[in-house]
Scaffold this motif. Structure first.
Motif: not given
Length: 73
Positions: A1-17, A28-36
């Protein structure tokens, strides 16, 4: 299972998923699927226990803290 880094376009949170198969990642903060997907960098433990990275500029924000809070600076 790969680990990727994303930035949420809605709340600007950067996460490793951790993404399984064709699973759609969600913020993981706002639940949006609009991630980069972001370019991931890696760090290693150098001599003396200090972390280092070849492409880690000062204040890059990779540690998701205020500038200067990064353990690599």
């Amino acid at each position: 299972m790969p680990l990727y880094e994303y930035t949420c376009d809605d709340c600007q949170t950067r996460s490793e998923l951790l993404i399984k198969g064709s699973e759609q990642p969600a913020c993981p903060v706002c639940g949006s699927t609009d991630l980069k997907k972001e370019f991931s960098t890696f760090s290693t433990n150098a001599e003396g226990g200090k972390a280092s990275s070849a492409s880690h500029p000062s204040g890059c924000g990779c540690c998701m803290g205020p500038q200067g809070a990064c353990g690599l600076n």
